[in-house]
Design a protein around this motif. Structure first.
Motif, PDB file in Angstrom:
ATOM      1  N   SER A 387       0.829  -1.201   0.000  1.00  0.00           N
ATOM      2  CA  SER A 387       0.000   0.000   0.000  1.00  0.00           C
ATOM      3  C   SER A 387       0.865   1.254   0.000  1.00  0.00           C
ATOM      4  O   SER A 387       0.554   2.232  -0.701  1.00  0.00           O
ATOM      5  CB  SER A 387      -0.918  -0.012   1.223  1.00  0.00           C
ATOM      6  N   SER A 391       1.037   4.097  -3.038  1.00  0.00           N
ATOM      7  CA  SER A 391       0.825   5.531  -2.836  1.00  0.00           C
ATOM      8  C   SER A 391       1.994   6.345  -3.386  1.00  0.00           C
ATOM      9  O   SER A 391       1.794   7.429  -3.944  1.00  0.00           O
ATOM     10  CB  SER A 391       0.622   5.828  -1.349  1.00  0.00           C
ATOM     11  N   MET A 394       1.547   6.413  -7.210  1.00  0.00           N
ATOM     12  CA  MET A 394       0.448   7.289  -7.633  1.00  0.00           C
ATOM     13  C   MET A 394       0.789   8.764  -7.443  1.00  0.00           C
ATOM     14  O   MET A 394       0.325   9.619  -8.206  1.00  0.00           O
ATOM     15  CB  MET A 394      -0.824   6.934  -6.866  1.00  0.00           C
ATOM     16  N   SER A 395       1.590   9.066  -6.444  1.00  0.00           N
ATOM     17  CA  SER A 395       1.971  10.462  -6.214  1.00  0.00           C
ATOM     18  C   SER A 395       3.054  10.936  -7.171  1.00  0.00           C
ATOM     19  O   SER A 395       3.352  12.124  -7.234  1.00  0.00           O
ATOM     20  CB  SER A 395       2.449  10.641  -4.769  1.00  0.00           C
TER      21      SER A 395
END
Length: 499
Positions: A387, A391, A394-395
């Motif tokens: 996870s 993240s 995606m950032s």
């Protein structure tokens, strides 16, 4: 009523003078300012000063100078009636507040250059009124727009710079500060100017730089100290930190910690150094080297006064998560006392990001389980680790893909990769935009450097003229064209601190 008619006549004369030469306009506006200050100081307005309809006779744009003095006269009248520094009539959303808002957004900046003290006092009252009602955000935009209206470059540092950035911090209106913070501060108000021509002496003339009309005697800025300068860049760095613009925050904090000093360093500089360490970890994942402008002795003082922060940075760089967490827990009271607990928490959270970026330099692909092992003893499950990686991807912090196998027993694979074509095009577009902005900023800085050289009499033309007129003599004669009083003196103690 005769006083009002007289003010209207003066304003009409000033509007007519605007079409004449700079000298005529300057002479007329100086007469108007002297007359207006006399009217306000002698309370010639009488009962009209507190009359709501007083300002209806004037336009805030066409009659900017008269309107400004009448605003100050009304505020002063209400102050005397209520015996309060910020009278209720000035508090938002009152009628007087609305008039001030309208004025600061539309005033003519040229005549206001002659009434800098009154303009600044109005700005300060606006900030105080917003503070009284605990709504700093109401003053933020007004002060910002007024600053940019009077001086679009914001290149000359004034007391309003510091007032504005403090308002932004208190209101948490961080993005509102950027139009001012993103502009380079290149000058302080000067006591005298060295204009190229006689006409440029006049504040109403067209100027390449606001340094020509923002002077110590203009009243646009209150008296400044070096602490005001330090506090501005410290507060500005805090704004950038709130926006997670780490590079700009590091630049602002770097200005503070590299301030030349001939005595003990101030606590403002120490506070900036502590934050600078944390920002370095967040931006680069390591403790940056201090600027060469900072003397080794000052660096030693910084290290001794910020030892917990230095220890935290060393633990971060060693890649020892357990030791890093222990350092965070051991100095928790210090982080809280320094109001840096939020930054320290972000540093702890950024550990995974910089660990992954470090692993990328060695591996092209590895499983999530292997990544957890490589990242020191990470006390998270594979799902939690996955996870975190997702993240980061995606950032945009990490360019990679997660590949899940059909078998539930197989660990997810992390593959590092270069950005695909669309992302590359996006990155190229951002790079071009950044280059264009840097080119514009560099041009602005070079212009200010040329101006500084001119004011300091270091321009090429001046130096060439000096060389042509220089008389060398074994008897130690001084060039009569220079004179002893113009010799440049250098404070050796000051230069010793920046060597």
């Amino acid at each position: 009523m005769e006083v009002i008619e007289g003010l209207m006549t003066q304003s009409a004369q000033l509007r007519e003078a605007a079409y004449l030469s700079d000298q005529s306009y300057d002479r007329q506006i100086r007469e108007n300012v002297a007359s207006l200050r006399h009217v306000v100081s002698t309370k010639s307005l009488g009962a009209f000063a507190s009359n709501d309809s007083l300002l209806d006779h004037f336009d805030p744009v066409a009659d900017s100078l008269v309107y400004l003095f009448l605003l100050r006269a009304q505020i002063q009248a209400f102050q005397e009636q209520s015996r309060e520094k910020v009278p209720a009539a000035l508090l938002p959303p009152g009628n007087l507040w609305s008039r001030v808002v309208s004025y600061l957004r539309t005033f003519d900046p040229v005549p206001v250059r002659y009434a800098g003290q009154e303009w600044r006092q109005l700005i300060e009252l606006v900030a105080q009124a917003a503070q009284v009602v605990s709504k700093h955000i109401l003053a933020v935009r007004m002060v910002r727009d007024a600053m940019l209206r009077l001086d679009p470059s914001c290149a000359v540092f004034t007391s309003t710079h510091l007032l504005f950035v403090r308002l932004c911090l208190r209101a948490r209106a961080y993005t509102y500060a950027l139009p001012v913070l993103d502009k380079y501060v290149c000058h302080f108000p000067t006591s005298t100017s060295h204009p190229a021509s006689k006409s440029s002496v006049l504040p109403c003339a067209a100027h390449d730089s606001s340094l020509s009309f923002i002077t110590e005697t203009s009243g646009i800025s209150a008296k400044l100290t070096y602490k005001d300068y330090l506090q501005y860049f410290l507060c500005g760095g805090m704004v950038y930190m709130a926006l997670k613009q780490w590079s700009k925050a590091a630049r602002f904090l770097g200005i503070v910690i590299s301030m030349p000093t001939v005595g003990p360093i101030s606590m403002i500089m120490v506070e900036a150094y502590k934050k600078w360490i944390l920002v370095s970890l967040l931006e680069k994942g390591k403790l940056s080297s201090p600027s060469n402008l900072i003397s080794p002795n000052v660096v030693k003082v910084y290290h001794s006064l910020a030892k917990p922060y230095v220890n935290l940075a060393h633990s971060f760089q060693r890649g020892d998560l357990k030791h890093l967490e222990a350092e965070v827990d051991a100095a928790r009271d210090i982080w809280c006392t320094d109001n840096n607990m939020g930054l320290v928490s972000q540093v702890l959270g950024a550990y995974s990001k910089h660990t992954v970026l470090g692993i990328k330099q060695t591996f092209a692909a590895l499983t999530v389980k292997e990544l957890a092992d490589q990242a020191s003893p990470v006390r998270m499950s594979d799902e939690a680790t996955e996870s975190v990686i997702a993240s980061l991807i995606m950032s945009g912090a990490v360019k990679a893909t997660l590949v899940q196998h059909s078998s539930q027993n197989s660990s997810t694979m992390l593959r590092f990769s270069e950005a695909h074509s669309l992302t590359q095009l996006s990155d190229e577009s951002k790079t071009q935009t950044c280059l264009a902005w840097e080119r514009q900023s560099l041009g602005t800085l070079m212009g200010h450097l040329d101006e500084i050289s001119h004011h300091m009499e270091l321009s090429d033309e001046f130096v060439d003229g000096m060389q042509k007129g220089q008389v060398w003599s074994n008897t130690g004669d001084v060039n009569p064209g220079i004179g002893e009083d113009t010799a440049l003196e250098i404070d050796e103690d000051l230069m010793g601190e920046v060597s």
